[in-house]
Design a protein around this motif. Structure first.
Motif, PDB file in Angstrom:
ATOM      1  N   LYS A 297       0.804  -1.212   0.000  1.00 19.45           N
ATOM      2  CA  LYS A 297       0.000   0.000   0.000  1.00 19.45           C
ATOM      3  C   LYS A 297       0.845   1.274   0.000  1.00 19.45           C
ATOM      4  N   SER A 298       2.120   1.141  -0.308  1.00 24.44           N
ATOM      5  CA  SER A 298       2.983   2.328  -0.353  1.00 24.44           C
ATOM      6  C   SER A 298       2.481   3.300  -1.419  1.00 24.44           C
ATOM      7  N   PHE A 299       2.269   4.506  -0.990  1.00 25.85           N
ATOM      8  CA  PHE A 299       1.757   5.535  -1.912  1.00 25.85           C
ATOM      9  C   PHE A 299       2.641   6.782  -1.905  1.00 25.85           C
ATOM     10  N   ALA A 300       2.947   7.281  -0.722  1.00 24.62           N
ATOM     11  CA  ALA A 300       3.625   8.572  -0.620  1.00 24.62           C
ATOM     12  C   ALA A 300       5.015   8.530  -1.249  1.00 24.62           C
ATOM     13  N   GLN A 301       5.761   7.429  -1.046  1.00 23.07           N
ATOM     14  CA  GLN A 301       7.121   7.373  -1.585  1.00 23.07           C
ATOM     15  C   GLN A 301       7.128   7.449  -3.103  1.00 23.07           C
ATOM     16  N   ILE A 302       6.255   6.683  -3.751  1.00 18.78           N
ATOM     17  CA  ILE A 302       6.247   6.638  -5.215  1.00 18.78           C
ATOM     18  C   ILE A 302       5.683   7.924  -5.795  1.00 18.78           C
ATOM     19  N   PHE A 303       4.585   8.400  -5.228  1.00 15.31           N
ATOM     20  CA  PHE A 303       3.932   9.575  -5.792  1.00 15.31           C
ATOM     21  C   PHE A 303       4.753  10.835  -5.564  1.00 15.31           C
ATOM     22  N   ALA A 304       5.320  10.985  -4.372  1.00 20.91           N
ATOM     23  CA  ALA A 304       6.106  12.182  -4.091  1.00 20.91           C
ATOM     24  C   ALA A 304       7.423  12.183  -4.847  1.00 20.91           C
ATOM     25  N   LEU A 305       7.950  11.005  -5.162  1.00 16.59           N
ATOM     26  CA  LEU A 305       9.237  10.944  -5.853  1.00 16.59           C
ATOM     27  C   LEU A 305       9.101  11.272  -7.326  1.00 16.59           C
ATOM     28  N   ASN A 306       8.115  10.641  -8.006  1.00 17.30           N
ATOM     29  CA  ASN A 306       8.014  10.847  -9.448  1.00 17.30           C
ATOM     30  C   ASN A 306       6.584  10.744  -9.960  1.00 17.30           C
ATOM     31  N   GLU A 307       5.593  10.703  -9.064  1.00 15.96           N
ATOM     32  CA  GLU A 307       4.184  10.638  -9.429  1.00 15.96           C
ATOM     33  C   GLU A 307       3.862   9.444 -10.343  1.00 15.96           C
ATOM     34  N   GLY A 308       4.568   8.336 -10.130  1.00 17.35           N
ATOM     35  CA  GLY A 308       4.310   7.150 -10.934  1.00 17.35           C
ATOM     36  C   GLY A 308       4.960   7.152 -12.289  1.00 17.35           C
ATOM     37  N   GLY A 309       5.781   8.142 -12.576  1.00 18.99           N
ATOM     38  CA  GLY A 309       6.456   8.212 -13.864  1.00 18.99           C
ATOM     39  C   GLY A 309       7.737   7.405 -13.874  1.00 18.99           C
ATOM     40  N   PRO A 310       8.404   7.355 -15.027  1.00 18.16           N
ATOM     41  CA  PRO A 310       8.043   8.032 -16.288  1.00 18.16           C
ATOM     42  C   PRO A 310       6.995   7.260 -17.079  1.00 18.16           C
ATOM     43  N   ASP A 311       6.116   8.005 -17.701  1.00 20.77           N
ATOM     44  CA  ASP A 311       5.053   7.448 -18.553  1.00 20.77           C
ATOM     45  C   ASP A 311       4.217   6.406 -17.819  1.00 20.77           C
ATOM     46  N   HIS A 312       3.940   6.656 -16.531  1.00 21.40           N
ATOM     47  CA  HIS A 312       3.100   5.776 -15.702  1.00 21.40           C
ATOM     48  C   HIS A 312       3.685   4.373 -15.526  1.00 21.40           C
ATOM     49  N   LEU A 313       4.984   4.212 -15.754  1.00 18.21           N
ATOM     50  CA  LEU A 313       5.599   2.885 -15.695  1.00 18.21           C
ATOM     51  C   LEU A 313       5.917   2.439 -14.270  1.00 18.21           C
ATOM     52  N   THR A 314       5.844   3.329 -13.304  1.00 18.54           N
ATOM     53  CA  THR A 314       6.081   2.946 -11.916  1.00 18.54           C
ATOM     54  C   THR A 314       4.818   3.061 -11.073  1.00 18.54           C
ATOM     55  N   GLU A 315       3.675   3.112 -11.724  1.00 16.76           N
ATOM     56  CA  GLU A 315       2.420   3.152 -10.980  1.00 16.76           C
ATOM     57  C   GLU A 315       2.122   1.778 -10.382  1.00 16.76           C
ATOM     58  N   THR A 316       1.806   1.762  -9.091  1.00 18.81           N
ATOM     59  CA  THR A 316       1.278   0.569  -8.446  1.00 18.81           C
ATOM     60  C   THR A 316      -0.222   0.765  -8.265  1.00 18.81           C
ATOM     61  N   LEU A 317      -0.891  -0.224  -7.716  1.00 23.60           N
ATOM     62  CA  LEU A 317      -2.349  -0.144  -7.617  1.00 23.60           C
ATOM     63  C   LEU A 317      -2.834   1.052  -6.790  1.00 23.60           C
ATOM     64  N   PRO A 318      -2.227   1.391  -5.655  1.00 22.90           N
ATOM     65  CA  PRO A 318      -2.683   2.612  -4.966  1.00 22.90           C
ATOM     66  C   PRO A 318      -2.516   3.875  -5.804  1.00 22.90           C
ATOM     67  N   ILE A 319      -1.397   3.991  -6.527  1.00 21.13           N
ATOM     68  CA  ILE A 319      -1.196   5.157  -7.391  1.00 21.13           C
ATOM     69  C   ILE A 319      -2.206   5.149  -8.526  1.00 21.13           C
ATOM     70  N   TYR A 320      -2.445   3.978  -9.088  1.00 25.84           N
ATOM     71  CA  TYR A 320      -3.381   3.847 -10.212  1.00 25.84           C
ATOM     72  C   TYR A 320      -4.797   4.243  -9.794  1.00 25.84           C
ATOM     73  N   ALA A 321      -5.205   3.832  -8.597  1.00 23.32           N
ATOM     74  CA  ALA A 321      -6.528   4.201  -8.102  1.00 23.32           C
ATOM     75  C   ALA A 321      -6.635   5.707  -7.884  1.00 23.32           C
ATOM     76  N   TYR A 322      -5.581   6.321  -7.371  1.00 24.68           N
ATOM     77  CA  TYR A 322      -5.610   7.768  -7.138  1.00 24.68           C
ATOM     78  C   TYR A 322      -5.650   8.539  -8.456  1.00 24.68           C
ATOM     79  N   VAL A 323      -4.850   8.115  -9.432  1.00 24.04           N
ATOM     80  CA  VAL A 323      -4.807   8.820 -10.719  1.00 24.04           C
ATOM     81  C   VAL A 323      -6.155   8.729 -11.428  1.00 24.04           C
ATOM     82  N   GLU A 324      -6.751   7.532 -11.435  1.00 25.14           N
ATOM     83  CA  GLU A 324      -8.040   7.373 -12.101  1.00 25.14           C
ATOM     84  C   GLU A 324      -9.162   8.084 -11.337  1.00 25.14           C
ATOM     85  N   GLY A 325      -9.125   8.009 -10.016  1.00 26.53           N
ATOM     86  CA  GLY A 325     -10.212   8.584  -9.227  1.00 26.53           C
ATOM     87  C   GLY A 325     -10.119  10.083  -9.080  1.00 26.53           C
ATOM     88  N   VAL A 326      -9.009  10.563  -8.509  1.00 26.94           N
ATOM     89  CA  VAL A 326      -8.859  11.985  -8.222  1.00 26.94           C
ATOM     90  C   VAL A 326      -8.266  12.721  -9.419  1.00 26.94           C
TER      91      VAL A 326
END
Length: 332
Positions: free
Chosen positions: A265-294
């Motif tokens: 469920k790690s979210f803050a480390q990935i999103f604050a570092l690069n927001e799931g980039g580059p080109d959404h290649l480091t998005e995990t499921l928590p990041i993916y849910a946030y990007v699609e939802g919010v």
């Protein structure tokens, strides 16, 4: 001494009068049961505040999120205060997209790699703590606690400075050591290097918890068992496998279970570092849910992804939970 009798039995022998034990008062039986009933209810009363807090702070948002996952909720519905029920359409749309399965697979591999590194390094550091002297152990414990207590966003910001492209300390050190091509290296340019930085950050934050937990477990092992193993001619490795590891196994299971949940469920480390980039290649499921939802304002779809994330997490942890329950049954 004479014994009073009431008569004789069939064999002609005198029958001894049996002394009657006075019956307890009627109220005594009730009063004796009352403390036991109150004692049996005491644990439930103590758990009641925690259960109420869990139901209010976790249960109710979970129910609201579940209801939201069956709705079509976009900016138009929010502005007009409309409630459009769509059934399982959100789940069907998510599960039929290949992107969701790529992100889920990426999340599983990312979690597995981090947990293996965390448990391996944490176990080694915990065993090292058990063998150090008092002063060195205290110094290492202070360092571990400081790393563990650092806020997630603060630690992520430090790692952004360390791995910065132009003025990062890592690039400067590598340049001074002879790798001049790393002077302006962008660590967040590729998927692998970005995940490497995130993994290093998460492992650095998680190892203290595992190390301190396992060190505390080693203090419960009786010294007599090591002495008996030494008398039997056991070397260091044999002593570890026959004495230390059996005692640490329950702690390893429980700690692994917690680390799988925490890393997945790690979210803050990935999103604050690069927001799931580059080109959404480091998005995990928590990041993916946030990007699609919010991010894309498809709140119903984001809620559906979050519920599917919970199901994936339950599937990952069910194996470890089954092992822990089986071990408890064997001990009983």
């Amino acid at each position: 001494m004479s014994v009073q009798t009431e008569g004789t039995d069939t064999a002609g022998e005198p029958a001894v009068r049996k002394a009657r034990v006075p019956a307890p008062p009627r109220g005594e039986d009730r009063t004796s049961r009352a403390p036991s009933r109150r004692g049996a209810a005491a644990p439930y009363l103590l758990l009641l505040p925690a259960l109420l807090a869990t139901a209010v702070l976790l249960g109710w948002p979970l129910v609201k999120n579940g209801l939201l996952s069956f709705q079509n909720l976009n900016p138009r519905q929010l502005i007009q205060h409309l409630t459009e029920w769509t059934g399982f359409d959100n789940y069907r749309d998510v599960l039929t997209e290949s992107e969701f399965w790529h992100v889920a697979e990426r999340s599983v591999f990312f979690t597995a790699a981090n947990v293996v590194l965390i448990m391996g390094l944490g176990t080694l550091v915990g065993l090292l703590l058990a063998r150090l002297g008092k002063k060195m152990r205290l110094l290492l414990l202070v360092g571990l606690v400081l790393a563990w207590a650092m806020p997630v966003i603060a630690a992520t910001t430090v790692y952004q400075w360390l791995f910065a492209q132009r003025f990062g300390v890592v690039n400067w050190v590598l340049d001074k050591l002879g790798w001049h091509s790393m002077a302006d290296h962008n660590w967040l340019e590729t998927q692998f290097s970005t995940f490497a930085v995130v993994t290093l950050l998460i492992v650095w934050q998680s190892v203290p918890f595992v190390a301190i937990n396992l060190y505390a477990a080693t203090t419960t092992i009786p010294r007599e068992l090591y002495e008996a193993a030494a008398l039997d001619g056991a070397d260091t490795w044999k002593s570890f496998t026959s004495v230390t590891l059996p005692f640490l196994r329950p702690f390893l299971y429980a700690t692994t279970f917690l680390e799988v949940i925490w890393v997945f469920k790690s979210f803050a480390q990935i999103f604050a570092l690069n927001e799931g980039g580059p080109d959404h290649l480091t998005e995990t499921l928590p990041i993916y849910a946030y990007v699609e939802g919010v991010g894309n304002q498809h709140f119903g779809v984001g809620a559906a992804i979050s519920f599917l994330t919970i199901l994936v997490l339950i599937a990952l942890t069910s194996y470890y939970l089954r092992m822990v329950l089986k071990q408890e049954e064997d001990e009983l």
